[in-house]
Design an enzyme around this catalytic site. Structure first.
Site, PDB file in Angstrom:
ATOM      1  N   SER A 163      -0.703   5.703  -7.058  1.00  0.00           N
ATOM      2  CA  SER A 163      -0.666   6.996  -6.385  1.00  0.00           C
ATOM      3  C   SER A 163      -1.392   6.934  -5.037  1.00  0.00           C
ATOM      4  O   SER A 163      -0.978   6.199  -4.146  1.00  0.00           O
ATOM      5  CB  SER A 163      -1.255   8.072  -7.297  1.00  0.00           C
ATOM      6  OG  SER A 163      -1.076   9.354  -6.744  1.00  0.00           O
ATOM      7  N   ASP A 187       4.142   4.442  -7.734  1.00  0.00           N
ATOM      8  CA  ASP A 187       4.429   5.825  -7.331  1.00  0.00           C
ATOM      9  C   ASP A 187       3.442   6.320  -6.274  1.00  0.00           C
ATOM     10  O   ASP A 187       2.609   7.212  -6.540  1.00  0.00           O
ATOM     11  CB  ASP A 187       4.433   6.763  -8.533  1.00  0.00           C
ATOM     12  CG  ASP A 187       5.374   7.948  -8.318  1.00  0.00           C
ATOM     13  OD1 ASP A 187       6.412   7.764  -7.672  1.00  0.00           O
ATOM     14  OD2 ASP A 187       5.068   9.059  -8.788  1.00  0.00           O
ATOM     15  N   HIS A 257       4.676  11.228 -12.979  1.00  0.00           N
ATOM     16  CA  HIS A 257       3.863  10.443 -12.052  1.00  0.00           C
ATOM     17  C   HIS A 257       3.190   9.265 -12.778  1.00  0.00           C
ATOM     18  O   HIS A 257       3.181   8.137 -12.275  1.00  0.00           O
ATOM     19  CB  HIS A 257       2.811  11.363 -11.433  1.00  0.00           C
ATOM     20  CG  HIS A 257       2.179  10.850 -10.178  1.00  0.00           C
ATOM     21  ND1 HIS A 257       2.873  10.184  -9.195  1.00  0.00           N
ATOM     22  CD2 HIS A 257       0.882  10.910  -9.736  1.00  0.00           C
ATOM     23  CE1 HIS A 257       2.044   9.867  -8.210  1.00  0.00           C
ATOM     24  NE2 HIS A 257       0.832  10.292  -8.525  1.00  0.00           N
TER      25      HIS A 257
END
Length: 456
Positions: A163, A187, A257
């Site tokens: 992330s 991601d 996510h």
């Protein structure tokens, strides 16, 4: 027989000796564990580097950012992988940290360094955390430069960023002029990065090889392509098995996510063999337009995970490559994929969706190809992608139904002159064929597949 007082004294001495030995034992350095109060009050950035090797997998050792020669477990002749977490709105340690440490150690003998910047990442104010990524990247850059001065090769450094950590890794790579061996972005964060320039986010120039996995591009993830190869699980958006309504609580927000991490962990465990197919879009992939990897021959299509770097030279030659694949909602995530080629001969044009069921003994697995209405007309070749949740071998029967939605009037018949099933990820398995089958619309037909004796 010893007097009771003497026995008691001896026991006391043994107890004291045990306590003394426990005090001399080195305690483990654990990931910083914070709570919501820290997040409400805000935390100032403090970066800790926790070292794990095959000799201390369950006991982290915090490394001094300087004087690396004084760290006996840090062998700079080995490759080094840094694991970088992202935004931590609750302050709790990531649940996957211990898993990734153990799985990375199984790949090869390496230094595994967890970049613990929880003090900084744990803030309710996301803007503050984003600002800290630059500062944390400077800190980590300085440490890697110290490693290089002590004899480590930048080409043997691998950064895995989750992330917001993916962009942090990109900043480190940019600071080091792209000489880092590899960056893996799981991601990469989307909020505040959607309109960022390449210098402001992860991009292919940040390392010698950059691979990216997308699972939540319509929410917390970043749209687009940002590596030498970008993997898009289920198109990079909604993941199967994740909640669809807000009533599921926290999972509704984080499931898609987080799936990037769990897919990567599964690939490290080698229980997931997730093949990516180069394609312009997920829709084209589902349309079976790109189920071959001619550009990658004699090697196979690229596979998600630690070993994807074996395709590096081909990917560098091809430029930025987007690959797509589908998964199930649970471990081991892998779908069984067949390319289905058929030639139809029917008097009337029909539109519909296709149901296919594979039988092996008493077991069966079924798929529905319904992402769009399929066209069946006179003497037309049609190619489908059929993906099944279970991997059944030794297929004995195949059932098929073409649902046109026709509920009134006569049922029309669709004649399949030829049909062939090609297993995509198992070239060792036989192709299955059948000739001249009559399918009545909305009715299931079952047949036994035959070995293919000619090309269709």
């Amino acid at each position: 027989m010893l007097p009771h007082r003497l026995l008691g004294l001896l026991g006391l001495l043994v107890l004291c000796k045990g306590q003394a030995e426990n005090k001399t034992e080195k305690s483990c350095d654990d990931f910083t564990d914070l709570n919501l109060s820290h997040c409400f009050l805000g935390t100032r950035l403090y970066v800790r580097l926790l070292l794990y090797t095959r000799s201390n997998l369950d006991c982290g050792l915090e490394i001094n950012h300087h004087h690396l020669s004084s760290q006996p477990l840090l062998n700079l002749q080995r490759p080094t992988t840094f694991v970088i977490h992202g935004y931590r709105p609750t302050g709790a340690p990531p649940i996957w940290i211990n898993h990734i440490i153990h799985l990375l150690a199984e790949q090869e003998d390496m230094n595994i360094i967890v970049v613990d910047w929880n003090r900084g990442a744990a803030n309710l104010n996301y803007f503050t955390t984003v600002a800290y990524t630059r500062e944390a990247a400077q800190n980590l850059t300085g440490f890697i430069m110290e490693m290089e001065e002590e004899g480590a090769a930048l080409s043997s450094v691998h950064l895995i960023g989750v992330s917001l950590g993916a962009h942090l890794a990109g900043y480190v790579g940019a600071n080091l002029k792209g000489k880092i061996g590899r960056i893996t972005g799981l991601d990469p964060a989307g909020p505040l990065f959607a309109s960022a320039t390449p210098e402001e986010r992860l991009d292919p120039s940040d390392a010698m090889f950059v691979d990216v996995l997308h699972t939540d591009m319509d929410s917390f993830g970043l749209r687009g392509a940002h590596g030498h190869i970008d993997f898009y699980a289920n198109g990079g958006v909604d993941q199967p098995g994740c909640p669809k309504t807000i009533f599921s609580g926290k999972s509704y927000f984080v499931c898609d996510h987080q799936r990037s991490v769990f897919l990567f962990l599964c690939s490290l465990n080698r229980t997931c063999h997730l093949t990516g197919y180069p394609c312009a879009s997920y829709t084209h992939f589902l349309d079976a337009r790109c189920l071959q990897c001619e550009a990658f021959k004699p090697a196979s299509c690229p596979v998600l995970g630690y070993d994807v770097s074996q395709w590096r030279d081909t990917l560098l030659r091809l430029g930025q490559t987007k690959v797509f694949f589908s998964t199930t909602g649970t471990l081991p995530y892998k779908k069984l994929s067949y390319r289905v080629d058929m030639v139809t001969w029917n008097q009337y044009l029909r539109w519909g969706v296709v149901y296919i069921r594979l039988h092996s003994g008493r077991n069966f697995t079924e798929t529905r190809i319904d992402h769009k209405l399929l066209r069946f007309e006179q003497y037309t070749s049609t190619r489908l992608l059929a993906q099944f949740d279970e991997d059944l071998q030794h297929i004995q029967k195949i059932s098929m139904r073409i649902n046109t939605g026709n509920i009134i009037g006569p049922r029309y018949k669709i004649r399949l002159l030829r049909i062939r099933f090609t297993p995509l990820e198992h070239p060792d398995r036989p192709l299955m064929c059948r000739f001249d089958i009559i399918v009545e619309e909305n009715m299931e037909v079952t047949f036994r597949p035959l070995p293919c004796t000619s090309q269709l």
